[in-house]
Design a protein around this motif. Structure first.
Motif, PDB file in Angstrom:
ATOM      1  N   PRO A   1      46.203 -54.522 -19.698  1.00 29.62           N
ATOM      2  CA  PRO A   1      46.746 -54.185 -20.757  1.00 29.62           C
ATOM      3  C   PRO A   1      47.324 -52.708 -21.084  1.00 29.62           C
ATOM      4  O   PRO A   1      46.496 -51.754 -20.428  1.00 29.62           O
ATOM      5  CB  PRO A   1      45.847 -54.288 -21.955  1.00 29.62           C
ATOM      6  N   TYR A   2      48.345 -52.314 -21.564  1.00 34.93           N
ATOM      7  CA  TYR A   2      48.742 -50.756 -21.701  1.00 34.93           C
ATOM      8  C   TYR A   2      47.956 -50.018 -22.741  1.00 34.93           C
ATOM      9  O   TYR A   2      47.871 -48.667 -22.702  1.00 34.93           O
ATOM     10  CB  TYR A   2      50.335 -50.807 -22.242  1.00 34.93           C
ATOM     11  N   GLY A   3      47.619 -50.953 -23.860  1.00 32.19           N
ATOM     12  CA  GLY A   3      46.593 -50.208 -24.850  1.00 32.19           C
ATOM     13  C   GLY A   3      46.137 -51.207 -25.647  1.00 32.19           C
ATOM     14  O   GLY A   3      45.466 -52.241 -25.105  1.00 32.19           O
ATOM     15  N   PHE A   4      45.627 -50.992 -26.827  1.00 32.23           N
ATOM     16  CA  PHE A   4      44.959 -51.725 -27.914  1.00 32.23           C
ATOM     17  C   PHE A   4      45.724 -52.272 -28.970  1.00 32.23           C
ATOM     18  O   PHE A   4      45.104 -52.570 -29.972  1.00 32.23           O
ATOM     19  CB  PHE A   4      43.718 -50.972 -28.441  1.00 32.23           C
ATOM     20  N   LYS A   5      47.021 -52.390 -28.810  1.00 31.20           N
ATOM     21  CA  LYS A   5      47.782 -52.901 -29.859  1.00 31.20           C
ATOM     22  C   LYS A   5      47.797 -54.652 -29.720  1.00 31.20           C
ATOM     23  O   LYS A   5      47.764 -55.084 -28.330  1.00 31.20           O
ATOM     24  CB  LYS A   5      49.093 -52.664 -29.796  1.00 31.20           C
ATOM     25  N   PHE A   6      47.993 -55.514 -30.522  1.00 29.74           N
ATOM     26  CA  PHE A   6      47.848 -56.737 -30.483  1.00 29.74           C
ATOM     27  C   PHE A   6      48.836 -57.428 -29.601  1.00 29.74           C
ATOM     28  O   PHE A   6      48.906 -58.271 -28.723  1.00 29.74           O
ATOM     29  CB  PHE A   6      47.817 -57.635 -31.727  1.00 29.74           C
ATOM     30  N   THR A   7      49.997 -56.423 -29.475  1.00 32.45           N
ATOM     31  CA  THR A   7      51.228 -56.743 -28.641  1.00 32.45           C
ATOM     32  C   THR A   7      50.860 -56.516 -27.217  1.00 32.45           C
ATOM     33  O   THR A   7      51.876 -56.877 -26.381  1.00 32.45           O
ATOM     34  CB  THR A   7      52.261 -56.050 -29.123  1.00 32.45           C
ATOM     35  N   ASP A   8      49.807 -55.781 -26.775  1.00 33.26           N
ATOM     36  CA  ASP A   8      49.337 -55.536 -25.400  1.00 33.26           C
ATOM     37  C   ASP A   8      48.577 -56.693 -24.697  1.00 33.26           C
ATOM     38  O   ASP A   8      48.431 -56.473 -23.598  1.00 33.26           O
ATOM     39  CB  ASP A   8      48.429 -54.342 -25.429  1.00 33.26           C
ATOM     40  N   PHE A   9      48.259 -57.713 -25.571  1.00 41.53           N
ATOM     41  CA  PHE A   9      47.482 -58.871 -25.108  1.00 41.53           C
ATOM     42  C   PHE A   9      48.388 -60.221 -25.138  1.00 41.53           C
ATOM     43  O   PHE A   9      48.955 -60.444 -26.123  1.00 41.53           O
ATOM     44  CB  PHE A   9      46.200 -58.952 -25.844  1.00 41.53           C
ATOM     45  N   GLY A  10      48.367 -61.006 -24.039  1.00 40.03           N
ATOM     46  CA  GLY A  10      49.220 -62.102 -23.948  1.00 40.03           C
ATOM     47  C   GLY A  10      48.470 -63.475 -24.183  1.00 40.03           C
ATOM     48  O   GLY A  10      49.123 -64.590 -24.550  1.00 40.03           O
ATOM     49  N   SER A  11      46.991 -63.553 -24.118  1.00 39.15           N
ATOM     50  CA  SER A  11      46.489 -64.798 -24.220  1.00 39.15           C
ATOM     51  C   SER A  11      45.500 -64.405 -25.687  1.00 39.15           C
ATOM     52  O   SER A  11      44.816 -63.705 -25.748  1.00 39.15           O
ATOM     53  CB  SER A  11      45.547 -65.199 -22.813  1.00 39.15           C
TER      54      SER A  11
END
Length: 123
Positions: free
Chosen positions: A102-112
């Motif tokens: 992950p690039y960071g801790f935004k929800f858009t940084d996680f795919g599953s």
């Protein structure tokens, strides 16, 4: 991607504790960074905690630091969130998330993502 299933949510009084679990399927669990997010009614999904793939590094939102602990057991393909000193403002649906890098801790940084588990803290 990995498939994620959360459990352990429920109703608890303020000051109480809960432990959430997130079971992952797939042989590559140990290579994923894992995180917990939460979403309260009418609010955006927000970061709660994350743990690196070996479990060496952990990260927390300021709002839960000192009260919540994230951990993982790669042998069991499971990540946990121990929640102590719960407050009514912790009430939300809690989601488990996984991402290889992950690039960071935004929800858009996680795919599953898992389906979520409800946590309700009464005052």
């Amino acid at each position: 991607q990995v498939q994620l299933v959360e459990s352990g949510g429920g109703l608890v009084q303020a000051g109480g504790s809960l432990r959430l679990s997130c079971a992952a399927s797939g042989r590559t669990f140990s290579t994923y960074s894992m995180a917990w997010f939460r979403q309260a009614p009418g609010k955006e999904r927000e970061f709660v905690a994350a743990i690196s793939w070996k479990g060496i590094r952990t990260y927390y939102a300021d709002s839960v630091k000192g009260r919540f602990t994230i951990s993982r057991d790669n042998a069991k393909s499971t990540v946990y969130l121990q929640m102590n000193s719960l407050k009514p403002e912790d009430t939300a649906i809690y989601y488990c998330a996984a991402e290889a890098a992950p690039y960071g801790f935004k929800f858009t940084d996680f795919g599953s993502w898992g389906q979520g588990t409800q946590v309700t803290v009464s005052s």
